[in-house]
Scaffold this motif. Structure first.
Motif, PDB file in Angstrom:
ATOM      1  N   THR A  55       2.452  14.827  -9.137  1.00 52.21           N
ATOM      2  CA  THR A  55       3.326  16.002  -9.197  1.00 52.21           C
ATOM      3  C   THR A  55       3.889  16.264 -10.587  1.00 52.21           C
ATOM      4  O   THR A  55       4.783  17.101 -10.745  1.00 52.21           O
ATOM      5  N   VAL A  56       3.377  15.553 -11.601  1.00 52.79           N
ATOM      6  CA  VAL A  56       3.839  15.780 -12.976  1.00 52.79           C
ATOM      7  C   VAL A  56       2.630  16.039 -13.872  1.00 52.79           C
ATOM      8  O   VAL A  56       1.509  15.645 -13.536  1.00 52.79           O
ATOM      9  N   PRO A  57       2.806  16.701 -15.018  1.00 52.61           N
ATOM     10  CA  PRO A  57       1.665  17.008 -15.882  1.00 52.61           C
ATOM     11  C   PRO A  57       1.133  15.806 -16.667  1.00 52.61           C
ATOM     12  O   PRO A  57       0.003  15.829 -17.132  1.00 52.61           O
ATOM     13  N   GLY A  58       1.909  14.748 -16.809  1.00 46.95           N
ATOM     14  CA  GLY A  58       1.473  13.582 -17.578  1.00 46.95           C
ATOM     15  C   GLY A  58       0.790  12.536 -16.723  1.00 46.95           C
ATOM     16  O   GLY A  58       0.459  12.761 -15.558  1.00 46.95           O
ATOM     17  N   ASP A  59       0.569  11.338 -17.316  1.00 45.21           N
ATOM     18  CA  ASP A  59      -0.137  10.259 -16.636  1.00 45.21           C
ATOM     19  C   ASP A  59       0.770   9.413 -15.749  1.00 45.21           C
ATOM     20  O   ASP A  59       0.285   8.576 -15.006  1.00 45.21           O
ATOM     21  N   ARG A  60       2.104   9.607 -15.822  1.00 45.30           N
ATOM     22  CA  ARG A  60       3.012   8.764 -15.067  1.00 45.30           C
ATOM     23  C   ARG A  60       4.170   9.587 -14.541  1.00 45.30           C
ATOM     24  O   ARG A  60       4.817  10.316 -15.296  1.00 45.30           O
ATOM     25  N   GLY A  61       4.437   9.469 -13.249  1.00 40.73           N
ATOM     26  CA  GLY A  61       5.574  10.154 -12.658  1.00 40.73           C
ATOM     27  C   GLY A  61       6.640   9.153 -12.267  1.00 40.73           C
ATOM     28  O   GLY A  61       6.322   8.054 -11.784  1.00 40.73           O
ATOM     29  N   PRO A  62       7.911   9.460 -12.447  1.00 43.41           N
ATOM     30  CA  PRO A  62       8.976   8.506 -12.123  1.00 43.41           C
ATOM     31  C   PRO A  62       9.127   8.317 -10.620  1.00 43.41           C
ATOM     32  O   PRO A  62       9.012   9.270  -9.843  1.00 43.41           O
ATOM     33  N   LEU A  63       9.362   7.080 -10.215  1.00 40.62           N
ATOM     34  CA  LEU A  63       9.634   6.796  -8.815  1.00 40.62           C
ATOM     35  C   LEU A  63      11.039   7.261  -8.448  1.00 40.62           C
ATOM     36  O   LEU A  63      11.901   7.393  -9.322  1.00 40.62           O
ATOM     37  N   LEU A  94       0.836  -1.204   0.000  1.00 42.49           N
ATOM     38  CA  LEU A  94       0.000   0.000   0.000  1.00 42.49           C
ATOM     39  C   LEU A  94       0.872   1.256   0.000  1.00 42.49           C
ATOM     40  O   LEU A  94       0.564   2.236  -0.690  1.00 42.49           O
ATOM     41  N   ARG A  95       1.944   1.228   0.778  1.00 46.21           N
ATOM     42  CA  ARG A  95       2.861   2.377   0.769  1.00 46.21           C
ATOM     43  C   ARG A  95       3.450   2.584  -0.629  1.00 46.21           C
ATOM     44  O   ARG A  95       3.574   3.713  -1.111  1.00 46.21           O
ATOM     45  N   ARG A  96       3.836   1.494  -1.269  1.00 41.94           N
ATOM     46  CA  ARG A  96       4.391   1.594  -2.627  1.00 41.94           C
ATOM     47  C   ARG A  96       3.347   2.186  -3.583  1.00 41.94           C
ATOM     48  O   ARG A  96       3.675   2.994  -4.451  1.00 41.94           O
ATOM     49  N   GLY A  97       2.084   1.793  -3.408  1.00 41.83           N
ATOM     50  CA  GLY A  97       1.024   2.369  -4.224  1.00 41.83           C
ATOM     51  C   GLY A  97       0.871   3.856  -3.982  1.00 41.83           C
ATOM     52  O   GLY A  97       0.748   4.654  -4.924  1.00 41.83           O
ATOM     53  N   HIS A  98       0.874   4.256  -2.710  1.00 41.60           N
ATOM     54  CA  HIS A  98       0.758   5.682  -2.374  1.00 41.60           C
ATOM     55  C   HIS A  98       1.900   6.496  -2.971  1.00 41.60           C
ATOM     56  O   HIS A  98       1.687   7.581  -3.521  1.00 41.60           O
ATOM     57  N   LEU A  99       3.122   5.988  -2.838  1.00 41.76           N
ATOM     58  CA  LEU A  99       4.280   6.742  -3.326  1.00 41.76           C
ATOM     59  C   LEU A  99       4.250   6.860  -4.845  1.00 41.76           C
ATOM     60  O   LEU A  99       4.560   7.917  -5.405  1.00 41.76           O
ATOM     61  N   SER A 100       3.857   5.795  -5.514  1.00 37.46           N
ATOM     62  CA  SER A 100       3.741   5.825  -6.967  1.00 37.46           C
ATOM     63  C   SER A 100       2.690   6.844  -7.398  1.00 37.46           C
ATOM     64  O   SER A 100       2.899   7.633  -8.330  1.00 37.46           O
ATOM     65  N   ALA A 101       1.538   6.845  -6.715  1.00 43.47           N
ATOM     66  CA  ALA A 101       0.487   7.812  -7.033  1.00 43.47           C
ATOM     67  C   ALA A 101       0.954   9.234  -6.758  1.00 43.47           C
ATOM     68  O   ALA A 101       0.695  10.154  -7.542  1.00 43.47           O
ATOM     69  N   ALA A 102       1.663   9.428  -5.641  1.00 43.55           N
ATOM     70  CA  ALA A 102       2.134  10.762  -5.279  1.00 43.55           C
ATOM     71  C   ALA A 102       3.085  11.313  -6.333  1.00 43.55           C
ATOM     72  O   ALA A 102       3.009  12.496  -6.701  1.00 43.55           O
ATOM     73  N   CYS A 103       3.986  10.463  -6.829  1.00 47.50           N
ATOM     74  CA  CYS A 103       4.940  10.914  -7.850  1.00 47.50           C
ATOM     75  C   CYS A 103       4.212  11.298  -9.143  1.00 47.50           C
ATOM     76  O   CYS A 103       4.634  12.221  -9.857  1.00 47.50           O
ATOM     77  N   THR A 104       3.104  10.627  -9.442  1.00 47.66           N
ATOM     78  CA  THR A 104       2.331  10.945 -10.638  1.00 47.66           C
ATOM     79  C   THR A 104       1.529  12.225 -10.450  1.00 47.66           C
ATOM     80  O   THR A 104       1.328  12.994 -11.400  1.00 47.66           O
TER      81      THR A 104
END
Length: 339
Positions: A294-302, A282-292
């Motif tokens: 903060t960026v204008p596209g659909d995917r933010g880098p971990l 769940l933490r990994r999911g949260h961090l992945s979502a948080a990184c996304t």
């Protein structure tokens, strides 16, 4: 780590450039988008062997989709290109440009698309069947189920086939417009046949009639894990044996909300495939979502692996004190407080 097959629809995406409404736009940004392919790209970015399986038209949009996914390390050998039916298209108008509703809007042009013609017959394609047989996880969504009767029959075939040790995840991805003429009981049946169900509290109400934890568990008794997402509040894993794990969301300076749900799914599923426990997944999911977010596209880098591991393993207090902003992560768990 086992491979993953993400099965569903991907469309070409157009959105206005510049601060103008769609009716006045002279230029449109051209990209691609699809829940399952977003998850596939997120998983590939995390080092997971990921494949997208679906159908596109043999047109410029379809060619662009395959090239885009391949450039992100996603396998596309199981994609069928239709000689007659077109690739689906959607137009996204960001919230700031939509003066009528002050919310982002989407115009879909997917009726009669190549993806809507998916059916159980696609599963017999040797390129597809070999990928499914080798996969440790098959990822599906409720979007596919609403596209056509053939699409629903295909998902049913996947979910009722012998698993041979593989898992099936199902992201509800509720789309009101798609389900207006379709029996919503289909969603409950498909979800209950899945091993992992991901659903937001806002989606659960229209999809299942409730977002109460106990009622959802009673409605989906056969699902091993229900991941209930409370938007900016928390995510909760509800296990079939009665176990419950809740992890608060991270503090985030949001730039663009699009894609966060798919990013969460990719992060959570990658944790599960890596053998992490529910809290770490769940933490990994949260961090992945948080990184996304903060960026204008659909995917933010971990963040880099060392930073990721330290944040995932940090104390509850350090997790609560972590803040993700565009281009930086501030956390007591990191040396110097930021990365």
């Amino acid at each position: 780590m086992p491979s993953v097959v993400c099965l569903g629809e991907t469309m070409a995406m157009l959105t206005p450039t510049g601060n103008v409404p769609l009716a006045e736009a002279t230029e449109l940004y051209y990209g691609v988008g699809g829940a399952e392919s977003n998850v596939a790209m997120g998983l590939a970015a995390m080092g997971v062997e990921a494949h997208w399986v679906g159908r596109t038209g043999r047109d410029g949009f379809g060619t662009r989709i395959l090239a885009e996914l391949a450039s992100h390390g996603v396998g596309v050998s199981g994609v069928e290109m239709d000689e007659e039916l077109p690739t689906g298209l959607y137009v996204k108008v960001p919230a700031a440009l939509n003066s009528a509703t002050a919310e982002s809007s989407v115009l879909y042009y997917r009726q009669g698309s190549a993806a809507s013609a998916m059916s159980p017959a696609m599963l017999t394609n040797p390129a597809v069947s070999s990928l499914l047989e080798a996969a440790g996880l098959i990822h599906l969504s409720g979007i596919t189920a609403a596209l056509s009767p053939g699409c629903r029959q295909m998902l049913t075939a996947v979910l009722t086939a012998p698993r041979h040790g593989r898992l099936v995840s199902f992201d509800v991805n509720w789309r009101e417009a798609l389900w207006r003429r379709t029996d919503k009981a289909v969603l409950r049946t498909l979800a209950n046949q899945s091993d992992v169900v991901l659903v937001g509290t806002d989606e659960a109400l229209p999809a299942f009639g409730t977002n109460d934890e106990a009622q959802l568990r009673a409605l989906l008794p056969d699902t091993a894990v229900i991941v209930l997402k409370n938007a900016a509040s928390s995510a909760i894993a509800l296990m079939r044996d009665g176990g419950r794990v809740e992890v608060p969301s991270l503090n985030v300076t949001v730039l663009e909300p699009v894609g966060a749900g798919d990013a969460f799914a990719a992060g959570y599923l990658s944790g599960m495939l890596s053998g992490l426990d529910q809290r770490s997944s769940l933490r990994r999911g949260h961090l992945s979502a948080a990184c996304t977010l903060t960026v204008p596209g659909d995917r933010g880098p971990l963040p880099e692996a060392e930073v990721l591991e330290r944040i995932l393993a940090c104390s509850e207090a350090d997790w609560a004190g972590t803040h993700v902003a565009p281009g930086r992560i501030d956390s007591p768990a990191l040396s110097g407080g930021q990365a």
